[in-house]
Design a protein around this motif. Structure first.
Motif, short mmCIF file in Angstrom:
data_model
loop_
_atom_site.label_atom_id
_atom_site.label_comp_id
_atom_site.label_asym_id
_atom_site.label_seq_id
_atom_site.Cartn_x
_atom_site.Cartn_y
_atom_site.Cartn_z
N ALA A 376 42.89 36.75 34.09
CA ALA A 376 41.76 36.50 34.98
C ALA A 376 42.24 36.50 36.42
CB ALA A 376 41.08 35.17 34.65
N ASP A 377 41.33 36.85 37.33
CA ASP A 377 41.71 36.93 38.74
C ASP A 377 41.75 35.58 39.41
OD1 ASP A 377 38.99 36.49 38.69
OD2 ASP A 377 38.55 37.78 40.39
N ALA A 583 54.79 39.78 31.13
CA ALA A 583 55.53 40.44 32.20
C ALA A 583 54.65 41.44 32.94
CB ALA A 583 56.76 41.14 31.63
N PHE A 584 53.77 42.13 32.21
CA PHE A 584 52.85 43.06 32.85
C PHE A 584 51.87 42.33 33.76
CE2 PHE A 584 48.65 45.24 32.53
CZ PHE A 584 48.94 46.27 33.41
N HIS A 585 51.45 41.15 33.37
CA HIS A 585 50.54 40.37 34.22
C HIS A 585 51.20 40.00 35.54
CE1 HIS A 585 48.03 38.96 30.50
NE2 HIS A 585 47.83 40.23 30.81
N SER A 586 52.50 39.78 35.52
CA SER A 586 53.20 39.50 36.78
C SER A 586 53.28 40.75 37.65
CB SER A 586 54.60 38.95 36.50
OG SER A 586 55.41 39.93 35.86
N ARG A 590 51.41 42.11 42.02
CA ARG A 590 51.90 42.91 43.15
C ARG A 590 50.91 43.97 43.56
NH1 ARG A 590 57.33 44.25 40.12
NH2 ARG A 590 57.16 46.17 41.36
N PHE A 591 50.04 44.40 42.67
CA PHE A 591 49.07 45.44 43.00
C PHE A 591 47.68 44.86 43.30
CE2 PHE A 591 52.37 47.74 40.83
CZ PHE A 591 52.38 48.98 41.43
N ALA A 592 47.35 43.73 42.71
CA ALA A 592 46.05 43.11 42.93
C ALA A 592 46.24 41.59 43.03
CB ALA A 592 45.09 43.46 41.79
N LEU A 609 47.17 51.46 38.42
CA LEU A 609 48.45 51.67 39.10
C LEU A 609 49.53 50.75 38.54
CD1 LEU A 609 47.32 52.00 42.84
CD2 LEU A 609 48.39 53.77 41.46
N ALA A 610 49.16 49.48 38.29
CA ALA A 610 50.12 48.56 37.69
C ALA A 610 50.55 49.04 36.31
CB ALA A 610 49.50 47.16 37.61
#
Length: 742
Positions: A376-377, A583-586, A590-592, A609-610
């Motif tokens: 979630a953002d 790890a992908f969530h981290s 960096r992108f959003a 992009l991530a």
């Protein structure tokens, strides 16, 4: 020049002769022009001077006219075509420029000069009136001078006689403008990105040559140690440098022909700058552009927007950095136009193409094990976006990312189930057969997967995290402080149970053995686990163990062996976990970043992009030095200062950025229609505020009363008080609008 080498027409004061061509077709055309008979017999030594050719017949006429080369080269199909009315030869174009440089009489030579009043050297052949004058020229005036730098810098005191304006004659918008069939572009209505003024008429300047029209590769320095020329594979891959404006002026402030001071006209648009150099003395002029122009868009502006977007950067932060050093960049509106028209369509297209390729590989593989988790953002139940990611666990590559907005499903609590449903539907539509899925313990996901008859396993880390939080909360109670000593052992026990190959009831029996262990009871009735795996230890301190009948043991037992926990232990995954998803969530951060609100399409493209970055670098190896594996020492917060060794990975690669750049400049920019149409097919939910009634801005502003005006004038104080405006502070609304747009 030898006496026998003369122009067949008897021309005088010529500096370049061309021999009769050997190729039969061209030879006949030349003879037809000279003698009126294509089969005229003549000797091999027949010459025609440059005065009988149009400027289109020369490969390097622009460089010759500007004085940067002394040798004219004919094109492969050049044919003479210019004569006087009486049949005598005449000059079709200017040959030499007058020089005001002082020279000795011994070096002087007489030359015939034809000088158009103000014609640019980059223009095509146009009708013009000419006049012939005579002047004295130094033999070295028109030669290209090569000066070897000795590392000495001097500053020449000059009088600046240039005229500079910051307007532009180009339509440098984000929409490409194509040339007509004839190759001549009409002059566009002047719409600059930077809003400069337009006050100079330069309609006679050709825009078909973005590079310096006076540069002659054949006349460059031949010393390899002095000059190195590297031909870029494409314009966007060319190297860029930061050049100061004062240094640029030094290149154009003096005329290369007469060495006097010139008038300069500057035009700029973001990273693009162009100079028109005109000499009022010898009428020399040229136009120089700092970068190529594609259609009507400077390549540098578009590439800067692409670099910021594709690297996960922020235009607003980049603009602040550039303003701090007075580096010129295009405006934010131009960045948004580039994003909507070219960058976001390219990202979406590449992601879908890569996804199709990966799906084809998985079809040949058969059943696959996948993992799923939502990010979630923002924390809690106030999230606007939820992105559900599905990963193929063996290769650890991202299969799909589904973006869900909270008002699509009635609240942020329901976004995880909807994201999983969309992802599984996509896999099913592409004939990807799921063997099982590893997720967290979300109740809606559990119910949904049971209805779909899909085998579900739980991630160990999520179970350990939930139980550890509850145990830490219990350890703060007065009667349960003993739990704090056992927290590390309890966490290790969870992973020990999960790592075992036992399944179902056997795994539950192994889990319940923990209760016997913390009571220092090493045997029990279960035949599978009659005693603990470690050697028996006799402790003289009974306070280290949980005592039967105590409140602490009761609460720990109630928490660890209740019905729901035991049911979850049965489903703990032994083969794969979702740590790679975390790890992908981290990487997404960096992108959003969560502190910035993006529009729906912008958020989706940044997630893609991530995903591209993660898939490209997921299998990085550990770095080595002199054959030794490299580690770094970290002190993570959850270890409470305890050091731990982490392997140092090799540097990440960014090949996906290069591929996106090539896609933008070679496919999307020339023909953006089909790419924009593909992205437009994505359903975009309405804004969260769309359900509320819109109030006119004037009403909102008139009702605004700051706490300062309220304190000064009381509750009935006029809302239009001067205290309502704070011009010395940043307006939060403006900043918010920028982030919303980005």
């Amino acid at each position: 020049m030898s006496s026998w080498r003369k122009c067949v027409f008897g021309c005088k004061y010529v500096s370049r002769l061309f021999n009769l061509p050997t190729e039969e077709t061209r030879r006949r055309k030349w003879l037809e022009f000279i003698f009126g008979n294509a089969h005229q017999k003549t000797s091999k030594n027949l010459f025609v001077c440059q005065r009988h050719f149009t400027r289109e017949c020369f490969q390097n006429y622009g460089y010759f006219e500007s004085g940067l080369t002394t040798k004219l080269n004919l094109t492969a199909d050049a044919v003479p075509s210019i004569k006087d009315d009486d049949g005598a030869p005449t000059a079709g174009t200017s040959q030499e420029r007058p020089s005001h440089t002082a020279s000795s009489d011994a070096e002087a030579a007489s030359a015939s000069v034809s000088t158009p009043p103000s014609q640019s050297v980059t223009s095509g052949m146009l009708p013009m009136s000419t006049r012939t004058v005579s002047t004295q020229l130094s033999t070295g005036t028109l030669k290209l001078q090569h000066v070897r730098s000795k590392g000495v810098q001097t500053k020449i005191l000059t009088i600046d006689s240039s005229t500079q304006t910051d307007s532009s004659w180009l339509d440098l918008s984000s929409t490409p403008v194509k040339a007509g069939a004839s190759g001549v572009r009409k002059r566009q209505r002047l719409e600059m990105e930077e809003g400069e003024e337009e006050d100079v008429d330069i309609s006679d300047i050709s825009l078909s040559q973005p590079h310096d029209s006076t540069y002659d590769p054949g006349a460059s320095a031949t010393d390899v140690s002095e000059v190195t020329v590297v031909e870029p594979t494409s314009e966007f891959e060319d190297s860029k440098y930061i050049v100061f404006e004062s240094s640029l002026k030094q290149l154009f402030q003096t005329c290369p022909i007469c060495k006097r001071y010139c008038n300069l006209q500057k035009r700029s648009s973001g990273t693009f700058v162009s100079y028109i150099q005109s000499c009022p003395h010898c009428l020399y002029n040229r136009k120089w552009d700092s970068q190529p122009i594609m259609g009507s868009t400077p390549v540098g502006n578009l590439q800067l927007s692409a670099a910021v977007y594709f690297s996960g950067g922020s235009y607003i932060k980049m603009e602040k950095i550039c303003k701090a050093m007075n580096l010129q960049v295009h405006q934010y509106n131009a960045f948004r136009r580039h994003s909507r028209s070219f960058l976001e369509p390219a990202i979406y297209h590449k992601w879908k193409k890569d996804q199709e390729t990966f799906f084809e590989e998985l079809k040949r593989k058969g059943k696959v094990a996948v993992g799923g988790d939502m990010r979630a953002d923002s924390p809690g139940h106030s999230a606007k976006y939820g992105s559900y990611t599905i990963m193929e666990l063996e290769s650890e590559k991202i299969l799909d990312i589904q973006l869900v907005q909270s008002n699509e499903v009635g609240g942020s609590f329901y976004m995880e189930k909807e994201g999983l449903k969309r992802g599984l539907d996509l896999l099913e539509a592409n004939s990807i057969e799921v063997d099982y899925i590893v997720t967290d313990r979300h109740t809606q996901v559990k119910t949904f997967l049971r209805g779909k008859n899909i085998t579900q396993y739980y991630d160990v880390w999520h179970l350990e995290k939930g139980l550890s939080k509850k145990l830490e909360k219990l350890s703060k109670e007065k009667e349960c402080q003993l739990i704090k000593k056992w927290l590390p052992a309890l966490k290790n026990h969870i992973y020990w149970v999960a790592s075992s190959s036992k399944t179902g009831p056997e795994k539950v029996a192994k889990w319940t053995s923990l209760i016997n262990h913390i009571q220092n009871v090493h045997t029990h009735d279960d035949p599978e686990f009659p005693k603990c795996a470690h050697p028996d230890r006799v402790s003289k301190d009974p306070s280290k163990w949980f005592q039967p009948g105590t409140v602490a043991l009761y609460k720990v037992e109630k928490l660890l062996v209740n019905k729901r926990v035991l049911g979850d232990v049965k489903k703990l995954s032994s083969d794969y976990q979702t740590s790679s998803l975390e790890a992908f969530h981290s990487v997404i951060i960096r992108f959003a970043p969560k502190s910035v609100v993006y529009p729906f399409v912008g958020m989706m493209c940044r997630l893609y992009l991530a995903g591209m970055h993660f898939n490209e670098n997921v299998k990085r190896q550990q770095a080595t030095s002199k054959g030794q594996a490299l580690f770094k020492v970290a002190y993570p917060k959850y270890k409470k200062g305890k050091p731990m060794a982490k392997p140092v990975k090799t540097k990440p690669t960014y090949e996906y950025v290069s591929e996106l750049m090539r896609l933008v400049f070679t496919e999307v920019f020339p023909e953006p229609g089909r790419f924009v149409e593909q992205l437009s097919a994505v359903p975009v939910p309405e804004d969260l505020s769309a359900q509320f009634e819109k109030v006119p801005k004037e009403v909102v502003v008139s009702a605004h009363v700051s706490r300062f005006s309220r304190a000064a004038g009381g509750p009935d104080h006029d809302a239009g008080s001067q205290h309502t405006a704070r011009p010395d502070q940043e307006t939060p609304g403006v900043s918010g609008v920028q982030h919303m747009q980005e």
